[in-house]
Design a protein around this motif. Structure first.
Motif, short mmCIF file in Angstrom:
data_model
loop_
_atom_site.label_atom_id
_atom_site.label_comp_id
_atom_site.label_asym_id
_atom_site.label_seq_id
_atom_site.Cartn_x
_atom_site.Cartn_y
_atom_site.Cartn_z
N VAL A 1 79.13 19.46 62.87
CA VAL A 1 79.09 18.92 64.23
C VAL A 1 78.14 19.72 65.13
O VAL A 1 77.57 19.17 66.08
N VAL A 2 77.93 21.02 64.83
CA VAL A 2 77.02 21.82 65.66
C VAL A 2 75.59 21.30 65.57
O VAL A 2 74.78 21.55 66.46
N LEU A 3 75.27 20.58 64.49
CA LEU A 3 73.92 20.05 64.31
C LEU A 3 73.67 18.81 65.16
O LEU A 3 72.54 18.31 65.21
N LEU A 4 74.70 18.34 65.85
CA LEU A 4 74.49 17.26 66.83
C LEU A 4 73.62 17.74 67.98
O LEU A 4 73.08 16.92 68.72
N SER A 5 73.48 19.04 68.12
CA SER A 5 72.52 19.58 69.11
C SER A 5 71.11 19.13 68.75
O SER A 5 70.34 18.71 69.62
N THR A 6 70.77 19.21 67.48
CA THR A 6 69.47 18.75 67.01
C THR A 6 69.35 17.24 67.12
O THR A 6 68.33 16.71 67.61
N VAL A 7 70.38 16.54 66.71
CA VAL A 7 70.36 15.07 66.72
C VAL A 7 70.15 14.55 68.14
O VAL A 7 69.35 13.63 68.37
N ALA A 8 70.84 15.14 69.10
CA ALA A 8 70.72 14.68 70.49
C ALA A 8 69.30 14.88 71.00
O ALA A 8 68.71 13.98 71.62
N ALA A 9 68.74 16.06 70.77
CA ALA A 9 67.39 16.36 71.26
C ALA A 9 66.37 15.40 70.67
O ALA A 9 65.54 14.81 71.40
N GLN A 10 66.40 15.20 69.36
CA GLN A 10 65.39 14.36 68.71
C GLN A 10 65.58 12.88 69.06
O GLN A 10 64.60 12.13 69.13
N SER A 11 66.82 12.46 69.28
CA SER A 11 67.07 11.06 69.61
C SER A 11 66.41 10.66 70.91
O SER A 11 65.87 9.56 71.04
N VAL A 12 66.43 11.56 71.88
CA VAL A 12 65.81 11.26 73.17
C VAL A 12 64.29 11.25 73.04
O VAL A 12 63.61 10.43 73.66
N VAL A 13 63.74 12.14 72.23
CA VAL A 13 62.30 12.16 71.99
C VAL A 13 61.83 10.81 71.42
O VAL A 13 60.78 10.29 71.80
N ILE A 14 62.62 10.23 70.51
CA ILE A 14 62.26 8.94 69.92
C ILE A 14 62.20 7.85 70.98
O ILE A 14 61.29 7.01 70.99
N VAL A 15 63.16 7.85 71.91
CA VAL A 15 63.13 6.86 72.99
C VAL A 15 61.96 7.11 73.92
O VAL A 15 61.31 6.16 74.38
N TRP A 16 61.66 8.36 74.19
CA TRP A 16 60.48 8.68 75.01
C TRP A 16 59.21 8.06 74.43
O TRP A 16 58.38 7.55 75.15
N SER A 17 59.06 8.14 73.11
CA SER A 17 57.85 7.62 72.47
C SER A 17 57.69 6.13 72.69
O SER A 17 56.56 5.61 72.71
N GLU A 18 58.81 5.42 72.87
CA GLU A 18 58.78 3.99 73.11
C GLU A 18 58.58 3.65 74.59
O GLU A 18 57.84 2.72 74.93
N LEU A 19 59.22 4.41 75.45
CA LEU A 19 59.27 4.06 76.87
C LEU A 19 58.34 4.87 77.75
O LEU A 19 57.83 4.37 78.76
N PHE A 20 58.15 6.13 77.40
CA PHE A 20 57.37 7.03 78.26
C PHE A 20 56.30 7.76 77.44
O PHE A 20 56.36 8.98 77.26
N PRO A 21 55.30 7.02 76.95
CA PRO A 21 54.25 7.67 76.13
C PRO A 21 53.43 8.69 76.91
O PRO A 21 52.71 9.49 76.31
N PHE A 22 53.57 8.68 78.24
CA PHE A 22 52.82 9.61 79.07
C PHE A 22 53.49 10.99 79.16
O PHE A 22 52.92 11.92 79.74
N VAL A 23 54.69 11.13 78.58
CA VAL A 23 55.35 12.44 78.59
C VAL A 23 54.47 13.45 77.89
O VAL A 23 53.94 13.20 76.80
N SER A 24 54.30 14.59 78.51
CA SER A 24 53.41 15.63 77.98
C SER A 24 53.76 16.01 76.54
O SER A 24 54.94 16.14 76.18
N ALA A 25 52.71 16.19 75.75
CA ALA A 25 52.91 16.63 74.36
C ALA A 25 53.61 17.98 74.31
O ALA A 25 54.37 18.27 73.38
N VAL A 26 53.36 18.81 75.32
CA VAL A 26 53.99 20.12 75.38
C VAL A 26 55.50 19.96 75.54
O VAL A 26 56.29 20.65 74.87
N VAL A 27 55.91 19.04 76.41
CA VAL A 27 57.34 18.80 76.62
C VAL A 27 57.97 18.27 75.34
O VAL A 27 59.05 18.71 74.93
N VAL A 28 57.30 17.30 74.72
CA VAL A 28 57.83 16.69 73.49
C VAL A 28 58.00 17.74 72.39
O VAL A 28 59.05 17.85 71.77
N LEU A 29 56.95 18.54 72.17
CA LEU A 29 57.01 19.54 71.12
C LEU A 29 58.03 20.63 71.43
O LEU A 29 58.65 21.19 70.53
#
Length: 342
Positions: free
Chosen positions: A140-168
């Motif tokens: 369950v502690v790995l849900l920390s990783t799952v949560a972070a990456q899940s939002v990044v995936i939505v960003w790629s669809e909705l907010f492609p202008f989000v800085s690469a630095v922020v994404v990485l």
């Protein structure tokens, strides 16, 4: 005590598991995708509405929230709330693209809660690292990783202008959490020489490969790495899937031998939804990588065959889990004296 309606804090895993099927593996079944996709999405939205409204009501109860937050392992379940909402957003975009603006608003709110959650994760990892043997750390502690990456995936669809630095930065933080989580899980089992595969191996440990799959999907969605990197990463995840699921099969055999089929593996537990999510996520990661024309064609045919087979694995596991849930918990909530119902 007055009867109250309660919900298991991990219930958002249901949204994650159903949602990732609609996002990925359903495409292997064109009839279902074409004729039932939108209807199933509406059902998912309704299920999500029930789950999240119940969670909000429960969070507002002090006698629930304080003990929940004070548990440095179980409070990572909040990552499922964020990941469930992210998956729901992806599915809504897929079947109802006209709801783009609404989904954007939901994602902005979800992003806000993600950053609050990431701060809490840092605090919890420090607590666990200071006394690693004091808590039975599990996947369950790995849900920390799952949560972070899940939002990044939505960003790629909705907010492609989000800085690469922020994404990485967010992706990298998710990977750091992953490494810390796996180390803590390893320490937990190393420090307990009497641990039993039958009793002490948690269903949520399958997130060991699920968190890698969603990281791969996040990286593929951003298109920031080389095709060779993605190939190597996919192979690494594939090895992790084989390794963890081999342990799961051994565990299932031992449980059947000890308790029989029903009690051993066919008794419902909320944590079982994590397996459906991880199976579906590996399919989604493989599918998206397979569909990208600029990636290496190496293993293209293998991926083609793998996707056709793995789709049935995802669907079969989901049907079984829905059946177990229906048998054990219908209606979704029950009145009780404080026991978890979902």
């Amino acid at each position: 005590m007055k009867d109250i309606k309660i919900i298991n804090p991990a219930s958002a895993a249901i949204v994650m598991a159903l949602g990732i099927f609609l996002y990925g593996a359903i495409e292997a079944f064109p009839f279902v995708d074409h004729y039932l996709g939108k209807g199933l999405t509406v059902m998912l939205v309704l299920i999500g509405g029930v789950v999240y409204s119940a969670l909000v009501r429960q969070i507002l109860r002090r006698n629930f929230l304080i003990p929940f937050l004070n548990n440095p392992v179980n409070s990572f379940v909040m990552g499922a709330w964020i990941a469930g909402m992210s998956v729901l957003c992806n599915v809504m975009l897929k079947y109802f693209p006209d709801l783009h603006v609404i989904v954007q608003g939901i994602t902005i709110i979800n992003t806000f809660f993600l950053f609050l959650f990431l701060i809490w994760c840092v605090y919890n990892f420090k607590r666990l690292w200071d006394r690693p043997a004091q808590h039975a750390t599990h996947g369950v502690v790995l849900l920390s990783t799952v949560a972070a990456q899940s939002v990044v995936i939505v960003w790629s669809e909705l907010f492609p202008f989000v800085s690469a630095v922020v994404v990485l930065t967010v992706v990298s933080l998710g990977l750091i959490f992953y490494l810390l989580g796996v180390l803590l899980i390893g320490i937990r089992y190393r420090e307990d020489p009497k641990w039993s595969l039958t009793e002490d191996w948690s269903n949520t440990n399958c997130i060991i490969h699920g968190a890698l799959s969603i990281t791969g999907l996040a990286l593929v969605s951003t298109e920031m790495m080389s095709s060779l990197f993605y190939l190597i990463f996919w192979l690494s995840v594939f090895v992790a899937v084989l390794s963890i699921e081999t342990v799961e099969v051994r565990r299932a055999v031992k449980r059947v031998q000890a308790y029989g089929w029903k009690k051993g593996i066919f008794t419902y537990n909320i944590s079982q939804w994590s397996r459906n999510f991880t199976f579906g996520m590996f399919y989604a990661f493989t599918m998206v990588r397979h569909d990208q024309p600029y990636y290496l064609n190496t293993m293209y045919e293998l991926h083609e065959v793998f996707l056709s087979v793995w789709a049935w694995v995802v669907l079969s596991a989901l049907i079984i889990q829905v059946g177990l849930w229906t048998k054990e918990h219908f209606p979704m909530f029950r009145k009780g004296d404080g026991q978890k119902a979902v």
